[in-house]
Design a protein around this motif. Structure first.
Motif, PDB file in Angstrom:
ATOM      1  N   TRP A   1     -34.550  42.384   6.438  1.00 31.12           N
ATOM      2  CA  TRP A   1     -35.261  43.661   6.413  1.00 31.12           C
ATOM      3  C   TRP A   1     -36.256  43.836   7.558  1.00 31.12           C
ATOM      4  O   TRP A   1     -36.386  44.905   8.125  1.00 31.12           O
ATOM      5  CB  TRP A   1     -35.969  43.835   5.073  1.00 31.12           C
ATOM      6  N   ARG A   2     -36.979  42.815   7.927  1.00 36.81           N
ATOM      7  CA  ARG A   2     -38.037  42.947   8.954  1.00 36.81           C
ATOM      8  C   ARG A   2     -37.514  42.853  10.380  1.00 36.81           C
ATOM      9  O   ARG A   2     -38.264  43.043  11.320  1.00 36.81           O
ATOM     10  CB  ARG A   2     -39.104  41.883   8.734  1.00 36.81           C
ATOM     11  N   ASN A   3     -36.233  42.541  10.536  1.00 37.96           N
ATOM     12  CA  ASN A   3     -35.648  42.406  11.862  1.00 37.96           C
ATOM     13  C   ASN A   3     -34.774  43.636  12.139  1.00 37.96           C
ATOM     14  O   ASN A   3     -33.599  43.667  11.806  1.00 37.96           O
ATOM     15  CB  ASN A   3     -34.823  41.113  11.931  1.00 37.96           C
ATOM     16  N   ARG A   4     -35.352  44.648  12.772  1.00 39.87           N
ATOM     17  CA  ARG A   4     -34.639  45.913  12.997  1.00 39.87           C
ATOM     18  C   ARG A   4     -33.405  45.732  13.872  1.00 39.87           C
ATOM     19  O   ARG A   4     -32.409  46.414  13.687  1.00 39.87           O
ATOM     20  CB  ARG A   4     -35.579  46.945  13.595  1.00 39.87           C
ATOM     21  N   LYS A   5     -33.471  44.821  14.837  1.00 41.22           N
ATOM     22  CA  LYS A   5     -32.298  44.571  15.675  1.00 41.22           C
ATOM     23  C   LYS A   5     -31.156  44.000  14.842  1.00 41.22           C
ATOM     24  O   LYS A   5     -30.000  44.354  15.033  1.00 41.22           O
ATOM     25  CB  LYS A   5     -32.641  43.622  16.820  1.00 41.22           C
ATOM     26  N   ALA A   6     -31.493  43.105  13.938  1.00 48.26           N
ATOM     27  CA  ALA A   6     -30.467  42.525  13.074  1.00 48.26           C
ATOM     28  C   ALA A   6     -29.879  43.595  12.158  1.00 48.26           C
ATOM     29  O   ALA A   6     -28.661  43.677  11.984  1.00 48.26           O
ATOM     30  CB  ALA A   6     -31.044  41.374  12.253  1.00 48.26           C
ATOM     31  N   LEU A   7     -30.725  44.435  11.586  1.00 51.79           N
ATOM     32  CA  LEU A   7     -30.229  45.508  10.713  1.00 51.79           C
ATOM     33  C   LEU A   7     -29.293  46.450  11.472  1.00 51.79           C
ATOM     34  O   LEU A   7     -28.320  46.945  10.925  1.00 51.79           O
ATOM     35  CB  LEU A   7     -31.386  46.308  10.119  1.00 51.79           C
ATOM     36  N   HIS A   8     -29.605  46.676  12.735  1.00 54.73           N
ATOM     37  CA  HIS A   8     -28.778  47.556  13.563  1.00 54.73           C
ATOM     38  C   HIS A   8     -27.366  46.984  13.751  1.00 54.73           C
ATOM     39  O   HIS A   8     -26.411  47.732  13.940  1.00 54.73           O
ATOM     40  CB  HIS A   8     -29.457  47.765  14.917  1.00 54.73           C
ATOM     41  N   ASN A   9     -27.222  45.682  13.699  1.00 54.87           N
ATOM     42  CA  ASN A   9     -25.931  45.015  13.906  1.00 54.87           C
ATOM     43  C   ASN A   9     -25.291  44.537  12.606  1.00 54.87           C
ATOM     44  O   ASN A   9     -24.405  43.692  12.627  1.00 54.87           O
ATOM     45  CB  ASN A   9     -26.105  43.817  14.848  1.00 54.87           C
ATOM     46  N   LEU A  10     -25.737  45.063  11.493  1.00 50.50           N
ATOM     47  CA  LEU A  10     -25.294  44.602  10.180  1.00 50.50           C
ATOM     48  C   LEU A  10     -24.348  45.623   9.555  1.00 50.50           C
ATOM     49  O   LEU A  10     -24.673  46.804   9.450  1.00 50.50           O
ATOM     50  CB  LEU A  10     -26.520  44.420   9.288  1.00 50.50           C
ATOM     51  N   TYR A  11     -23.163  45.160   9.161  1.00 49.18           N
ATOM     52  CA  TYR A  11     -22.163  46.018   8.541  1.00 49.18           C
ATOM     53  C   TYR A  11     -21.659  45.367   7.259  1.00 49.18           C
ATOM     54  O   TYR A  11     -21.535  44.144   7.186  1.00 49.18           O
ATOM     55  CB  TYR A  11     -20.975  46.248   9.484  1.00 49.18           C
ATOM     56  N   PHE A  12     -21.384  46.197   6.281  1.00 49.22           N
ATOM     57  CA  PHE A  12     -20.804  45.722   5.030  1.00 49.22           C
ATOM     58  C   PHE A  12     -19.448  46.387   4.849  1.00 49.22           C
ATOM     59  O   PHE A  12     -19.315  47.589   5.051  1.00 49.22           O
ATOM     60  CB  PHE A  12     -21.657  46.127   3.822  1.00 49.22           C
ATOM     61  N   LEU A  13     -18.483  45.617   4.464  1.00 51.99           N
ATOM     62  CA  LEU A  13     -17.233  46.159   3.980  1.00 51.99           C
ATOM     63  C   LEU A  13     -17.194  45.766   2.513  1.00 51.99           C
ATOM     64  O   LEU A  13     -16.980  44.606   2.180  1.00 51.99           O
ATOM     65  CB  LEU A  13     -16.035  45.593   4.740  1.00 51.99           C
ATOM     66  N   GLY A  14     -17.517  46.713   1.679  1.00 50.52           N
ATOM     67  CA  GLY A  14     -17.659  46.399   0.265  1.00 50.52           C
ATOM     68  C   GLY A  14     -17.929  47.661  -0.526  1.00 50.52           C
ATOM     69  O   GLY A  14     -17.447  48.734  -0.176  1.00 50.52           O
ATOM     70  N   ASN A  15     -18.712  47.536  -1.541  1.00 51.43           N
ATOM     71  CA  ASN A  15     -18.949  48.639  -2.457  1.00 51.43           C
ATOM     72  C   ASN A  15     -19.986  49.619  -1.912  1.00 51.43           C
ATOM     73  O   ASN A  15     -20.767  49.299  -1.028  1.00 51.43           O
ATOM     74  CB  ASN A  15     -19.413  48.096  -3.803  1.00 51.43           C
ATOM     75  N   SER A  16     -20.004  50.779  -2.501  1.00 50.86           N
ATOM     76  CA  SER A  16     -20.890  51.861  -2.098  1.00 50.86           C
ATOM     77  C   SER A  16     -22.315  51.610  -2.582  1.00 50.86           C
ATOM     78  O   SER A  16     -22.541  51.389  -3.772  1.00 50.86           O
ATOM     79  CB  SER A  16     -20.369  53.177  -2.698  1.00 50.86           C
ATOM     80  N   PHE A  17     -23.287  51.683  -1.682  1.00 52.29           N
ATOM     81  CA  PHE A  17     -24.692  51.563  -2.070  1.00 52.29           C
ATOM     82  C   PHE A  17     -25.082  52.733  -2.966  1.00 52.29           C
ATOM     83  O   PHE A  17     -25.875  52.587  -3.878  1.00 52.29           O
ATOM     84  CB  PHE A  17     -25.591  51.545  -0.841  1.00 52.29           C
ATOM     85  N   GLU A  18     -24.541  53.895  -2.669  1.00 53.87           N
ATOM     86  CA  GLU A  18     -24.851  55.077  -3.478  1.00 53.87           C
ATOM     87  C   GLU A  18     -24.421  54.864  -4.932  1.00 53.87           C
ATOM     88  O   GLU A  18     -25.170  55.158  -5.857  1.00 53.87           O
ATOM     89  CB  GLU A  18     -24.140  56.296  -2.895  1.00 53.87           C
ATOM     90  N   GLU A  19     -23.233  54.324  -5.114  1.00 55.24           N
ATOM     91  CA  GLU A  19     -22.762  54.063  -6.480  1.00 55.24           C
ATOM     92  C   GLU A  19     -23.601  52.985  -7.160  1.00 55.24           C
ATOM     93  O   GLU A  19     -23.917  53.100  -8.348  1.00 55.24           O
ATOM     94  CB  GLU A  19     -21.290  53.672  -6.465  1.00 55.24           C
ATOM     95  N   TYR A  20     -23.969  51.951  -6.418  1.00 56.17           N
ATOM     96  CA  TYR A  20     -24.837  50.916  -6.994  1.00 56.17           C
ATOM     97  C   TYR A  20     -26.178  51.521  -7.423  1.00 56.17           C
ATOM     98  O   TYR A  20     -26.687  51.222  -8.487  1.00 56.17           O
ATOM     99  CB  TYR A  20     -25.092  49.791  -5.995  1.00 56.17           C
ATOM    100  N   HIS A  21     -26.736  52.362  -6.560  1.00 52.50           N
ATOM    101  CA  HIS A  21     -28.019  52.980  -6.885  1.00 52.50           C
ATOM    102  C   HIS A  21     -27.896  53.826  -8.146  1.00 52.50           C
ATOM    103  O   HIS A  21     -28.743  53.765  -9.026  1.00 52.50           O
ATOM    104  CB  HIS A  21     -28.512  53.829  -5.717  1.00 52.50           C
TER     105      HIS A  21
END
Length: 113
Positions: free
Chosen positions: A44-64
């Motif tokens: 979370w605190r590493n914005r560069k890492a978050l920028h390069n982070l991808y998930f192939l999986g379930n929908s965050f919207e559905e989880y929320h």
């Protein structure tokens, strides 16, 4: 490995710190919500890492939506909820076929900054 892909050999329960300089794809179809949350919280605190982070999986919207009415589950998925609140997730529709006659449309989540 011949494609320059590293497959994790140890189970970190999603607590894996992504390197700034590498695109990292987490292949996590149908994984429990806490694993997505742990990946997000760890990076979370590493914005560069978050920028390069991808998930192939379930929908965050559905989880929320599934956890919104439970305080216990909401705490376990705090970072998933933050991605939605801050509007830093883009969800893409993916169409896949189960057989010749049936196609489903699912969503996958991608972070963007």
């Amino acid at each position: 490995q011949s494609f320059g892909i590293t497959v994790l050999s140890e189970d970190t329960k999603g607590c894996y710190a992504v390197r700034d300089s590498h695109i990292t794809l987490f292949y996590m179809p149908h994984c429990p919500q806490f694993l997505y949350n742990n990946v997000l919280q760890t990076n979370w605190r590493n914005r560069k890492a978050l920028h390069n982070l991808y998930f192939l999986g379930n929908s965050f919207e559905e989880y929320h939506d599934l956890t919104a009415c439970s305080k216990e589950n909401a705490q376990k998925t705090k970072f998933i909820a933050l991605t939605r609140k801050l509007q830093i997730v883009r969800e893409l529709d993916v169409i896949h076929a189960h057989n010749d006659e049936q196609q489903n449309k699912d969503k996958v989540s991608m972070l963007f900054m």
